[in-house]
Design a protein around this motif. Sequence first.
Motif, PDB file in Angstrom:
ATOM      1  N   GLY B  35       0.647  -1.386   0.040  1.00  0.00           N
ATOM      2  CA  GLY B  35      -0.011  -0.109  -0.002  1.00  0.00           C
ATOM      3  C   GLY B  35       0.819   1.203   0.156  1.00  0.00           C
ATOM      4  N   THR B  36       2.345   1.143  -0.092  1.00  0.00           N
ATOM      5  CA  THR B  36       2.998   2.288   0.007  1.00  0.00           C
ATOM      6  C   THR B  36       3.312   2.845  -1.132  1.00  0.00           C
ATOM      7  OG1 THR B  36       5.007   1.117  -0.209  1.00  0.00           O
ATOM      8  CG2 THR B  36       4.167   1.549   2.186  1.00  0.00           C
ATOM      9  N   THR B  37       2.847   2.369  -2.344  1.00  0.00           N
ATOM     10  CA  THR B  37       3.302   2.594  -3.785  1.00  0.00           C
ATOM     11  C   THR B  37       2.030   2.742  -4.747  1.00  0.00           C
ATOM     12  OG1 THR B  37       5.714   1.726  -3.559  1.00  0.00           O
ATOM     13  CG2 THR B  37       4.894   2.534  -5.840  1.00  0.00           C
ATOM     14  N   THR B  38       1.969   3.759  -5.546  1.00  0.00           N
ATOM     15  CA  THR B  38       0.841   3.555  -6.805  1.00  0.00           C
ATOM     16  C   THR B  38       1.708   3.317  -7.709  1.00  0.00           C
ATOM     17  OG1 THR B  38      -0.393   5.294  -5.577  1.00  0.00           O
ATOM     18  CG2 THR B  38      -1.008   4.885  -7.863  1.00  0.00           C
ATOM     19  N   ARG B  39       1.001   2.227  -8.556  1.00  0.00           N
ATOM     20  CA  ARG B  39       1.754   1.989  -9.836  1.00  0.00           C
ATOM     21  C   ARG B  39       0.863   2.491 -10.883  1.00  0.00           C
ATOM     22  NH1 ARG B  39       5.359  -2.676 -12.357  1.00  0.00           N
ATOM     23  NH2 ARG B  39       5.139  -2.285 -14.410  1.00  0.00           N
ATOM     24  N   PHE B  40       1.306   3.333 -11.566  1.00  0.00           N
ATOM     25  CA  PHE B  40       0.837   3.803 -12.901  1.00  0.00           C
ATOM     26  C   PHE B  40       1.445   3.094 -13.991  1.00  0.00           C
ATOM     27  CE2 PHE B  40       1.076   7.243  -9.708  1.00  0.00           C
ATOM     28  CZ  PHE B  40      -0.215   7.702  -9.834  1.00  0.00           C
ATOM     29  N   HIS B  41       0.548   1.930 -14.472  1.00  0.00           N
ATOM     30  CA  HIS B  41       1.165   0.764 -15.123  1.00  0.00           C
ATOM     31  C   HIS B  41       0.991   0.875 -16.268  1.00  0.00           C
ATOM     32  CE1 HIS B  41       1.844  -3.498 -15.886  1.00  0.00           C
ATOM     33  NE2 HIS B  41       0.649  -3.695 -16.491  1.00  0.00           N
ATOM     34  N   ASP B  42       2.040   0.427 -17.184  1.00  0.00           N
ATOM     35  CA  ASP B  42       1.809   0.349 -18.540  1.00  0.00           C
ATOM     36  C   ASP B  42       1.407   1.767 -19.442  1.00  0.00           C
ATOM     37  OD1 ASP B  42       2.143  -0.900 -21.348  1.00  0.00           O
ATOM     38  OD2 ASP B  42       0.351  -2.094 -20.682  1.00  0.00           O
ATOM     39  N   ILE B  43       2.324   2.709 -19.024  1.00  0.00           N
ATOM     40  CA  ILE B  43       1.921   3.920 -19.665  1.00  0.00           C
ATOM     41  C   ILE B  43       2.430   3.970 -21.210  1.00  0.00           C
ATOM     42  CG2 ILE B  43       2.851   6.396 -19.705  1.00  0.00           C
ATOM     43  CD1 ILE B  43       3.008   6.069 -16.578  1.00  0.00           C
ATOM     44  N   SER B  44       3.613   3.536 -21.488  1.00  0.00           N
ATOM     45  CA  SER B  44       3.983   3.376 -22.924  1.00  0.00           C
ATOM     46  C   SER B  44       4.582   2.102 -23.217  1.00  0.00           C
ATOM     47  CB  SER B  44       5.012   4.783 -23.315  1.00  0.00           C
ATOM     48  OG  SER B  44       5.434   4.749 -24.312  1.00  0.00           O
ATOM     49  N   ARG B  45       4.359   1.534 -24.374  1.00  0.00           N
ATOM     50  CA  ARG B  45       5.109   0.427 -24.911  1.00  0.00           C
ATOM     51  C   ARG B  45       6.383   0.756 -25.486  1.00  0.00           C
ATOM     52  NH1 ARG B  45       0.727  -3.438 -25.155  1.00  0.00           N
ATOM     53  NH2 ARG B  45      -0.486  -2.770 -23.349  1.00  0.00           N
ATOM     54  N   VAL B  46       7.169  -0.172 -25.448  1.00  0.00           N
ATOM     55  CA  VAL B  46       8.727   0.084 -26.025  1.00  0.00           C
ATOM     56  C   VAL B  46       8.907  -0.729 -27.085  1.00  0.00           C
ATOM     57  CG1 VAL B  46      11.341   0.188 -25.668  1.00  0.00           C
ATOM     58  CG2 VAL B  46       9.704   0.714 -23.639  1.00  0.00           C
ATOM     59  N   ASP B  47       9.019  -0.281 -28.366  1.00  0.00           N
ATOM     60  CA  ASP B  47       8.685  -1.276 -29.624  1.00  0.00           C
ATOM     61  C   ASP B  47      10.135  -0.976 -30.493  1.00  0.00           C
ATOM     62  OD1 ASP B  47       7.759  -2.124 -31.945  1.00  0.00           O
ATOM     63  OD2 ASP B  47       6.681  -0.496 -32.721  1.00  0.00           O
ATOM     64  N   VAL B  48      10.923  -1.885 -29.988  1.00  0.00           N
ATOM     65  CA  VAL B  48      12.273  -1.977 -30.610  1.00  0.00           C
ATOM     66  C   VAL B  48      12.917  -3.232 -31.099  1.00  0.00           C
ATOM     67  CG1 VAL B  48      13.054   0.022 -29.014  1.00  0.00           C
ATOM     68  CG2 VAL B  48      13.526  -2.265 -28.307  1.00  0.00           C
ATOM     69  N   GLY B  49      11.845  -4.319 -30.964  1.00  0.00           N
ATOM     70  CA  GLY B  49      12.421  -5.658 -31.528  1.00  0.00           C
ATOM     71  C   GLY B  49      12.669  -6.038 -32.843  1.00  0.00           C
ATOM     72  N   ASP B  50      12.212  -4.986 -33.827  1.00  0.00           N
ATOM     73  CA  ASP B  50      12.390  -5.189 -35.209  1.00  0.00           C
ATOM     74  C   ASP B  50      13.814  -5.483 -35.643  1.00  0.00           C
ATOM     75  OD1 ASP B  50       9.784  -4.973 -35.406  1.00  0.00           O
ATOM     76  OD2 ASP B  50      10.146  -3.121 -36.892  1.00  0.00           O
ATOM     77  N   GLU B  51      14.191  -6.552 -36.332  1.00  0.00           N
ATOM     78  CA  GLU B  51      15.452  -6.937 -36.805  1.00  0.00           C
ATOM     79  C   GLU B  51      16.655  -7.151 -35.777  1.00  0.00           C
ATOM     80  OE1 GLU B  51      16.858  -4.413 -40.273  1.00  0.00           O
ATOM     81  OE2 GLU B  51      14.868  -4.133 -41.045  1.00  0.00           O
ATOM     82  N   GLY B  52      16.081  -7.723 -34.791  1.00  0.00           N
ATOM     83  CA  GLY B  52      17.321  -8.157 -33.559  1.00  0.00           C
ATOM     84  C   GLY B  52      17.505  -6.924 -32.708  1.00  0.00           C
ATOM     85  N   GLY B  53      16.534  -5.910 -32.658  1.00  0.00           N
ATOM     86  CA  GLY B  53      16.775  -4.603 -31.762  1.00  0.00           C
ATOM     87  C   GLY B  53      16.548  -5.160 -30.198  1.00  0.00           C
ATOM     88  N   ALA B  54      17.273  -4.554 -29.379  1.00  0.00           N
ATOM     89  CA  ALA B  54      16.944  -4.562 -28.066  1.00  0.00           C
ATOM     90  C   ALA B  54      16.755  -3.207 -27.434  1.00  0.00           C
ATOM     91  CB  ALA B  54      18.174  -5.244 -27.285  1.00  0.00           C
ATOM     92  N   PRO B  55      16.137  -3.146 -26.288  1.00  0.00           N
ATOM     93  CA  PRO B  55      15.831  -1.845 -25.583  1.00  0.00           C
ATOM     94  C   PRO B  55      17.138  -1.613 -24.631  1.00  0.00           C
ATOM     95  CG  PRO B  55      14.856  -3.651 -24.428  1.00  0.00           C
ATOM     96  CD  PRO B  55      15.172  -4.445 -25.610  1.00  0.00           C
ATOM     97  N   ILE B  56      17.366  -0.294 -24.686  1.00  0.00           N
ATOM     98  CA  ILE B  56      18.395   0.338 -23.840  1.00  0.00           C
ATOM     99  C   ILE B  56      18.077   1.579 -23.202  1.00  0.00           C
ATOM    100  CG2 ILE B  56      20.325  -0.837 -24.798  1.00  0.00           C
ATOM    101  CD1 ILE B  56      21.076   1.793 -26.454  1.00  0.00           C
ATOM    102  N   ILE B  57      18.729   1.866 -21.850  1.00  0.00           N
ATOM    103  CA  ILE B  57      18.328   2.972 -21.364  1.00  0.00           C
ATOM    104  C   ILE B  57      19.784   4.214 -21.373  1.00  0.00           C
ATOM    105  CG2 ILE B  57      18.082   4.196 -19.022  1.00  0.00           C
ATOM    106  CD1 ILE B  57      16.429   1.387 -18.389  1.00  0.00           C
ATOM    107  N   SER B  58      19.349   5.228 -21.889  1.00  0.00           N
ATOM    108  CA  SER B  58      20.368   6.240 -22.018  1.00  0.00           C
ATOM    109  C   SER B  58      20.043   7.558 -21.495  1.00  0.00           C
ATOM    110  CB  SER B  58      20.813   6.620 -23.670  1.00  0.00           C
ATOM    111  OG  SER B  58      21.061   5.228 -24.185  1.00  0.00           O
TER     112      SER B  58
END
Lengths: 169, 169
Positions: B35-58
């Motif tokens: 009960g200590t956290t509100t999850r605002f869930h699934d705001i945006s999809r990360v669509d980077v899988g085409d042609e062997g892509g992978a998600p990264i954080i910068s």
Amino acid sequence: MMQLPIEYLTPEAFAPFGEVISTDTARDTYKINQGTTTRFHDISRVDVGDEGGAPIISIFRGTPRPKPIEIKMMERHPLGSQAFIPLAGQKFLIVVASGTETPKPEDLRAFLSDGTQGVTYAKNVWHHPLLVLEEDSDFLIVDRTGPGNNLNEVELPLVDGEVITLDWA
Amino acid sequence: MMQLPIEYLTPEAFAPFGEVISTDTARDTYKINQGTTTRFHDISRVDVGDEGGAPIISIFRGTPRPKPIEIKMMERHPLGSQAFIPLAGQKFLIVVASGTETPKPEDLRAFLSDGTQGVTYAKNVWHHPLLVLEEDSDFLIVDRTGPGNNLNEVELPLVDGEVITLDWA
């Protein structure tokens, strides 16, 4: 009473548990956008593809727990990494444990982010749910959606009959 | 001289170009973490899988351009979405264009984020490189690493011999 010492968060100290997200931890740094932007590139990998998983962006808004914070349980995500990045430069606390068995008290480590640092918990790393220091403390989350059970929770044993705590001046 | 009007950023207005990232745009909202956290869930999809892509954080650190801002080129990422989230609640500008051909001046739209809002540019949507309003303006980026060419750039035509601009009071 067992009180966990709080360590400063560094990439080296956190390496067994995942990655620190900051401009200091980029795999490469270079100028883009006609020289107007510095790209701190590839700071953290998002490892959520197991069993048909996909990455999603969410926001968590946390509320502080009463001091001293009682560390009574831990959780882990066996199918994916989970990244937490503070959205207002706010400090926050991190509790993690090494190993894949139920954490023993001596496996626990506590860290303090300086507010410019986020963290990615690696897949299957035991961690405590979000521990914030301010009201309405917002974090960007990058984690996994998809089929399968991606949450394990475990209760921590008492130490000499008492709960493990986290406290600070 | 063609000056682009600046619109307030709303999920509806931005829908043709991608997703607005904010607590208002979560697909679901619920309490977690005892009960200590509100999850605002699934705001945006990360669509980077085409042609062997992978998600990264910068992290991108931007510097303001001189006013009025000249909109002389646009870019797009044919293999993946790209998310920008301000890390200090700072406002920023967004210029996008509809369609997949070279944008015509009338295809351009400009938006102002209120600082609590990030954006995800959908795959292959034309957008201007980062436009910030403050010095050392930091953004979290979630985009793609992997093989293939994930960047197209195009020069915009002049309008009556002049560059398209963005200005505000």
